[in-house]
Design a protein around this motif. Structure first.
Motif, PDB file in Angstrom:
ATOM      1  N   HIS A 123       7.912  10.621 -42.158  1.00 62.17           N
ATOM      2  CA  HIS A 123       6.716  11.330 -41.692  1.00 62.17           C
ATOM      3  C   HIS A 123       6.954  12.836 -41.555  1.00 62.17           C
ATOM      4  CE1 HIS A 123       5.384   7.256 -39.807  1.00 62.17           C
ATOM      5  NE2 HIS A 123       5.045   7.353 -41.075  1.00 62.17           N
ATOM      6  N   SER A 124       7.523  13.421 -42.593  1.00 61.20           N
ATOM      7  CA  SER A 124       7.779  14.872 -42.637  1.00 61.20           C
ATOM      8  C   SER A 124       8.699  15.341 -41.516  1.00 61.20           C
ATOM      9  CB  SER A 124       6.461  15.659 -42.594  1.00 61.20           C
ATOM     10  OG  SER A 124       5.620  15.277 -43.666  1.00 61.20           O
ATOM     11  N   CYS A 125       9.552  14.430 -41.034  1.00 60.03           N
ATOM     12  CA  CYS A 125      10.548  14.723 -39.988  1.00 60.03           C
ATOM     13  C   CYS A 125       9.927  14.998 -38.625  1.00 60.03           C
ATOM     14  CB  CYS A 125      11.451  15.894 -40.391  1.00 60.03           C
ATOM     15  SG  CYS A 125      12.483  15.564 -41.831  1.00 60.03           S
ATOM     16  N   VAL A 126       8.704  14.538 -38.408  1.00 58.09           N
ATOM     17  CA  VAL A 126       8.051  14.693 -37.108  1.00 58.09           C
ATOM     18  C   VAL A 126       8.151  13.367 -36.361  1.00 58.09           C
ATOM     19  CG1 VAL A 126       5.901  15.181 -35.888  1.00 58.09           C
ATOM     20  CG2 VAL A 126       6.473  16.441 -37.975  1.00 58.09           C
ATOM     21  N   GLY A 127       8.762  13.395 -35.173  1.00 63.06           N
ATOM     22  CA  GLY A 127       8.948  12.185 -34.389  1.00 63.06           C
ATOM     23  C   GLY A 127       7.714  11.818 -33.591  1.00 63.06           C
ATOM     24  N   ILE A 128       7.801  10.709 -32.859  1.00 63.05           N
ATOM     25  CA  ILE A 128       6.663  10.267 -32.054  1.00 63.05           C
ATOM     26  C   ILE A 128       6.401  11.222 -30.895  1.00 63.05           C
ATOM     27  CG2 ILE A 128       6.941   7.839 -32.651  1.00 63.05           C
ATOM     28  CD1 ILE A 128       8.364   7.407 -30.020  1.00 63.05           C
ATOM     29  N   ASP A 129       7.372  12.105 -30.619  1.00 63.18           N
ATOM     30  CA  ASP A 129       7.173  13.117 -29.581  1.00 63.18           C
ATOM     31  C   ASP A 129       6.520  14.381 -30.137  1.00 63.18           C
ATOM     32  OD1 ASP A 129       9.232  14.068 -31.118  1.00 63.18           O
ATOM     33  OD2 ASP A 129      10.687  14.249 -29.487  1.00 63.18           O
ATOM     34  N   GLY A 130       6.194  14.369 -31.439  1.00 65.38           N
ATOM     35  CA  GLY A 130       5.535  15.514 -32.050  1.00 65.38           C
ATOM     36  C   GLY A 130       6.463  16.640 -32.461  1.00 65.38           C
ATOM     37  N   LYS A 131       7.778  16.455 -32.276  1.00 59.74           N
ATOM     38  CA  LYS A 131       8.729  17.516 -32.597  1.00 59.74           C
ATOM     39  C   LYS A 131       9.225  17.384 -34.033  1.00 59.74           C
ATOM     40  CE  LYS A 131      10.343  18.066 -27.825  1.00 59.74           C
ATOM     41  NZ  LYS A 131      11.512  18.009 -26.907  1.00 59.74           N
ATOM     42  N   LEU A 132       9.331  18.520 -34.711  1.00 63.16           N
ATOM     43  CA  LEU A 132       9.803  18.577 -36.094  1.00 63.16           C
ATOM     44  C   LEU A 132      11.312  18.783 -36.084  1.00 63.16           C
ATOM     45  CD1 LEU A 132       9.159  18.900 -39.185  1.00 63.16           C
ATOM     46  CD2 LEU A 132       8.989  21.349 -38.729  1.00 63.16           C
ATOM     47  N   ARG A 133      12.090  17.747 -36.437  1.00 61.40           N
ATOM     48  CA  ARG A 133      13.543  17.844 -36.351  1.00 61.40           C
ATOM     49  C   ARG A 133      14.222  17.071 -37.489  1.00 61.40           C
ATOM     50  NH1 ARG A 133      14.892  17.237 -29.862  1.00 61.40           N
ATOM     51  NH2 ARG A 133      13.984  19.228 -29.214  1.00 61.40           N
ATOM     52  N   PRO A 134      14.458  17.723 -38.625  1.00 65.96           N
ATOM     53  CA  PRO A 134      15.163  17.051 -39.725  1.00 65.96           C
ATOM     54  C   PRO A 134      16.543  16.549 -39.320  1.00 65.96           C
ATOM     55  CG  PRO A 134      14.131  19.075 -40.496  1.00 65.96           C
ATOM     56  CD  PRO A 134      14.010  19.076 -39.009  1.00 65.96           C
ATOM     57  N   GLU A 135      17.231  17.300 -38.432  1.00 67.42           N
ATOM     58  CA  GLU A 135      18.575  16.874 -38.026  1.00 67.42           C
ATOM     59  C   GLU A 135      18.536  15.560 -37.258  1.00 67.42           C
ATOM     60  OE1 GLU A 135      16.955  19.325 -34.639  1.00 67.42           O
ATOM     61  OE2 GLU A 135      16.946  19.434 -36.829  1.00 67.42           O
ATOM     62  N   ARG A 136      17.428  15.292 -36.566  1.00 67.62           N
ATOM     63  CA  ARG A 136      17.310  14.024 -35.846  1.00 67.62           C
ATOM     64  C   ARG A 136      17.160  12.870 -36.835  1.00 67.62           C
ATOM     65  NH1 ARG A 136      12.970  13.659 -31.089  1.00 67.62           N
ATOM     66  NH2 ARG A 136      11.569  14.223 -32.801  1.00 67.62           N
ATOM     67  N   ILE A 137      16.439  13.107 -37.929  1.00 65.81           N
ATOM     68  CA  ILE A 137      16.320  12.089 -38.973  1.00 65.81           C
ATOM     69  C   ILE A 137      17.705  11.764 -39.529  1.00 65.81           C
ATOM     70  CG2 ILE A 137      15.369  11.571 -41.243  1.00 65.81           C
ATOM     71  CD1 ILE A 137      13.274  11.639 -39.015  1.00 65.81           C
ATOM     72  N   ALA A 138      18.509  12.799 -39.748  1.00 69.37           N
ATOM     73  CA  ALA A 138      19.866  12.586 -40.258  1.00 69.37           C
ATOM     74  C   ALA A 138      20.696  11.777 -39.271  1.00 69.37           C
ATOM     75  CB  ALA A 138      20.536  13.928 -40.544  1.00 69.37           C
ATOM     76  N   ARG A 139      20.524  12.029 -37.972  1.00 71.32           N
ATOM     77  CA  ARG A 139      21.287  11.281 -36.969  1.00 71.32           C
ATOM     78  C   ARG A 139      20.893   9.808 -36.972  1.00 71.32           C
ATOM     79  NH1 ARG A 139      19.853  15.451 -33.414  1.00 71.32           N
ATOM     80  NH2 ARG A 139      18.782  14.002 -32.018  1.00 71.32           N
ATOM     81  N   VAL A 140      19.599   9.540 -37.119  1.00 72.62           N
ATOM     82  CA  VAL A 140      19.140   8.150 -37.159  1.00 72.62           C
ATOM     83  C   VAL A 140      19.741   7.434 -38.365  1.00 72.62           C
ATOM     84  CG1 VAL A 140      17.128   6.657 -37.459  1.00 72.62           C
ATOM     85  CG2 VAL A 140      17.001   8.606 -35.908  1.00 72.62           C
ATOM     86  N   ILE A 141      19.708   8.088 -39.510  1.00 72.25           N
ATOM     87  CA  ILE A 141      20.284   7.493 -40.718  1.00 72.25           C
ATOM     88  C   ILE A 141      21.775   7.242 -40.523  1.00 72.25           C
ATOM     89  CG2 ILE A 141      20.849   7.921 -43.145  1.00 72.25           C
ATOM     90  CD1 ILE A 141      18.192   9.462 -43.358  1.00 72.25           C
ATOM     91  N   ASN A 142      22.468   8.234 -39.999  1.00 73.50           N
ATOM     92  CA  ASN A 142      23.917   8.141 -39.827  1.00 73.50           C
ATOM     93  C   ASN A 142      24.317   7.013 -38.886  1.00 73.50           C
ATOM     94  OD1 ASN A 142      26.318   9.189 -40.768  1.00 73.50           O
ATOM     95  ND2 ASN A 142      26.512  10.705 -39.146  1.00 73.50           N
ATOM     96  N   ARG A 143      23.448   6.719 -37.936  1.00 75.01           N
ATOM     97  CA  ARG A 143      23.748   5.696 -36.935  1.00 75.01           C
ATOM     98  C   ARG A 143      23.955   4.321 -37.569  1.00 75.01           C
ATOM     99  NH1 ARG A 143      19.074   5.500 -32.896  1.00 75.01           N
ATOM    100  NH2 ARG A 143      19.819   7.635 -32.588  1.00 75.01           N
ATOM    101  N   PHE A 144      23.282   4.077 -38.693  1.00 70.00           N
ATOM    102  CA  PHE A 144      23.333   2.750 -39.305  1.00 70.00           C
ATOM    103  C   PHE A 144      24.316   2.664 -40.475  1.00 70.00           C
ATOM    104  CE2 PHE A 144      19.220   3.054 -37.210  1.00 70.00           C
ATOM    105  CZ  PHE A 144      19.214   1.879 -36.468  1.00 70.00           C
ATOM    106  N   HIS A 145      24.993   3.748 -40.784  1.00 69.98           N
ATOM    107  CA  HIS A 145      26.006   3.763 -41.845  1.00 69.98           C
ATOM    108  C   HIS A 145      25.508   3.150 -43.157  1.00 69.98           C
ATOM    109  CE1 HIS A 145      28.714   4.900 -38.649  1.00 69.98           C
ATOM    110  NE2 HIS A 145      28.470   3.791 -38.000  1.00 69.98           N
ATOM    111  N   PRO A 146      24.352   3.564 -43.654  1.00 70.61           N
ATOM    112  CA  PRO A 146      23.865   2.971 -44.906  1.00 70.61           C
ATOM    113  C   PRO A 146      24.650   3.483 -46.107  1.00 70.61           C
ATOM    114  CG  PRO A 146      22.429   4.755 -44.247  1.00 70.61           C
ATOM    115  CD  PRO A 146      23.433   4.596 -43.135  1.00 70.61           C
ATOM    116  N   ASP A 147      24.657   2.670 -47.153  1.00 69.87           N
ATOM    117  CA  ASP A 147      25.290   3.069 -48.406  1.00 69.87           C
ATOM    118  C   ASP A 147      24.303   3.769 -49.331  1.00 69.87           C
ATOM    119  OD1 ASP A 147      27.970   1.947 -48.012  1.00 69.87           O
ATOM    120  OD2 ASP A 147      26.905   0.038 -47.961  1.00 69.87           O
TER     121      ASP A 147
END
Length: 278
Positions: A123-147
């Protein structure tokens, strides 16, 4: 405030005012933790935000991090208490991905390596709190160690998202390879889908499945097709990311296009395929 701190708090009004100021601070995080222990001396130093909290242990700050976050010790305890600057540095390192989480070895079953796959509409890196944070998207992805990750609704140089290339930012935080395909272009502004992976892959095809229909308020829809190398899972694997439309008829046309000879229809039946999307 008395329900939060207790009516017997010796500085209820002052602490309440300070907590409100802290919560409204521009650098306040998503969670704010503060507290006190009855009986301990309480001080209110003028260095706003410089200490761990009011009380005799004010310089003994702490930082809560996910248990999978691996890091070097902040400092040698023999050198003295951990200061706010130490915690700030560690937190920034984590948020900015300077100390990326070590990826665990992928589990092996029956002699074959298992791939961990993720699909994520950001969703264009906008969270449910309305904040635009691409780095947070990266943290979520990193948390699950996807290939390998299929991502939808990615902005590139759009005014609404700070004119950043979100795919580039996320890839930089993760230190992953990536490929982006735009399905909307207006001058330099783009909007589309992307694939990220720490594994070697070869882009095969990117293109549209259906064109935009402005009169019907329908966006162009497309797909990205990449091929993972044999080292990923013992053999080459086809991986396709797509983002279907909202209407039933357009989804049917998009599915038909995806099954056609330009996409899935051209892949031999004995070759593995992973199809992801939203």
């Amino acid at each position: 405030m008395d329900q939060l701190l207790g009516e017997d708090h010796p500085f209820l009004a002052d602490v309440g005012k300070d907590l409100l100021a802290l919560c409204n601070h521009g650098d306040a995080g998503d969670i704010i933790i503060s507290g006190w222990r009855p009986g301990d001396p309480i001080s209110f130093p003028p260095e706003n935000g410089a200490h761990g909290g009011p009380g005799s242990q004010e310089t003994h700050g702490f930082l809560l991090l996910p248990e999978h976050f691996e890091h070097e010790p902040v400092m040698n305890p023999k050198e003295g208490p951990i200061r706010g600057g130490n915690i700030h540095e560690l937190g920034i390192n984590f948020l900015e991905g300077r100390r990326p989480v070590a990826k665990p070895s992928r589990p092996v079953r029956n002699g074959k390596t298992t791939l961990r796959v993720m699909t994520y509409n950001i969703h264009s890196c906008v969270g449910i709190d309305g904040k635009l944070r691409p780095e947070r998207i990266a943290r979520v992805i990193n948390r699950f160690h996807p290939d390998i990750i299929a991502v939808q609704e990615v902005d590139s140089h759009r005014l609404r998202s700070g004119e950043h290339d979100q795919a580039e930012l996320i890839a930089a935080h993760l230190e992953f390879r990536h490929v982006f395909h735009s399905m909307l272009e207006e001058e330099k502004e783009k909007y589309g889908i992307a694939v990220f992976s720490p594994l070697p892959f070869e882009p095969v095809r990117s293109g549209l499945l259906t064109k935009a229909e402005p009169s019907r308020l329908r966006e162009a829809r497309g797909a990205i097709w990449v091929k993972l190398g044999a080292e990923a899972a013992g053999r080459e694997v086809h991986f396709i990311n797509t983002h279907f439309g909202l209407g039933k008829d357009e989804r049917n046309r998009q599915a038909a296009a995806l099954l056609g000879e330009e996409w899935l229809g051209s892949i031999p039946e004995d070759e593995p395929v992973i199809l992801c999307g939203d």
